[in-house]
Enzyme design. Structure first.
Site: not given
Length: 346
Positions: A61, A129, A208-209, A211, A213-214, A216
């Site tokens: 990152y 990872h 990515s719980p 999606g 950001g989708f 949300a």
């Protein structure tokens, strides 16, 4: 009165973390425009003060700058003993290209470098990872086991690993956590990975719980992504017109429940069991506050089933990411017996 974030056991090896973690990836590039370091440190301090102490990062990152940011934030207020740091190794640049590497020498050098950037003596949870499919998982695990014995790592994790890879790794040294993508519209791990982890006493960390950001923000969220945001390339975001129905249904149910779509998506994961820790990422304190509000959203079995129906079957169009060759479906490694000199490796 502020919401108290519970502590939960992650896996059966002794690690205790906050019931919700904080994904730190977006704090240093890749997600949206560049962030002010001071703002991100303020967010990290706020998260810890709020009881979210499970911080998720990786050497890739930034690259590398995310770990430095976290180390600096902890150092400023002497917060090391209050947090559980999860970081990762596995991606490296070779001839200008990214490759996955589980070679023992690389594992060791990556660990030493992460310790230095984080400015700590020991990593709480150290993940592979992704799985290097050229090397038996036992070889990679052998080096991780040595790092535990040397006190450089407390607990070992895997990310995007298949059930058989998890079993083979766990036979070398107990795995504490497996981190895979998991959300209302990404449920491919439920048939094999979740039962395997529960059989072996391994915790499950859901990245990515929402999606990416989708779940949300829906179509508006995708429209507002800047051109350099890597999420622009998500296959499901190329099918927004079709997939927006999932967000609309979640959002409508959230309105009925008196919460946000993001909180509802997170609450669904919290209701999967006390061995599941979602790690939503954010770069804004207001979004962070909203996310921890998910812990107070209660769902009945009927509401859980209704939520799951919104993205069931072939309702969602597109793969879950643009690097499907690096997901758990493709994480099988060669048998240990095929490895030259393997007798001395584990």
């Amino acid at each position: 009165m502020a919401l108290e974030v519970p502590k939960l056991k992650l896996g059966s090896q002794g690690l205790v973390v906050s019931a919700q973690g904080l994904g730190c990836m977006g704090m240093t590039g890749s997600h949206g425009p560049p962030k002010e370091e001071s703002d991100m440190i303020k967010l990290l301090h706020h998260a810890i003060d709020s009881g979210v102490t499970f911080l998720d990062t990786s050497n890739v990152y930034g690259p590398f700058t995310n770990e430095i940011l976290i180390g600096k934030a902890l150092k400023e207020r002497g917060l090391r003993e209050k947090v559980q740091i999860a970081t990762k190794f596995g991606f490296r640049m070779v001839d200008g290209k990214i490759e996955v590497c589980g070679d023992p020498a690389y594992v060791r050098s990556a660990c030493q470098a992460s310790l230095k950037r984080l400015d700590i003596d020991c990593i709480d949870l150290y993940y592979a990872h992704r799985i290097d499919t050229r090397i038996p998982i036992e070889i990679t695990m052998g080096e991780l086991k040595k790092l535990v014995e040397e006190g450089k790592v407390k607990y070992i994790g895997l990310s995007e690993a298949s059930a058989s890879t998890i079993r083979r790794a766990h036979a070398v040294h107990p795995i504490t956590a497996v981190q895979n993508e998991w959300s209302l519209w990404t449920r491919d791990l439920e048939d094999e990975i979740v039962p395997t982890c529960r059989e072996l006493g391994i915790g499950i960390v859901a990245y990515s719980p929402m999606g990416w950001g989708f779940l949300a923000g829906g179509p508006t969220f995708v429209e507002n992504l800047i051109p350099t945001d890597f999420r622009k390339n998500m296959p499901r975001f190329q099918n927004v017109e079709h997939n927006k129905i999932v967000y609309e249904r979640v959002n409508e149910m959230a309105a009925r429940k008196g919460c946000t779509a993001a909180q509802l998506a997170l609450a669904w994961l919290h209701h999967q069991g006390n061995d599941v820790i979602p790690i939503p990422g954010t770069t804004k304190i207001e979004n962070f506050n909203q996310n921890i509000g998910a812990l107070s959203v209660k769902l009945t079995p009927e509401e859980m089933a209704e939520l799951e129906s919104f993205a069931s079957g072939d309702i969602v169009k597109g793969d879950r990411n643009f690097m499907m060759h690096l997901t758990w479906y493709h994480s099988e490694t060669p048998p240990l017996s095929s490895w030259k000199g393997h007798q001395d490796s584990v």
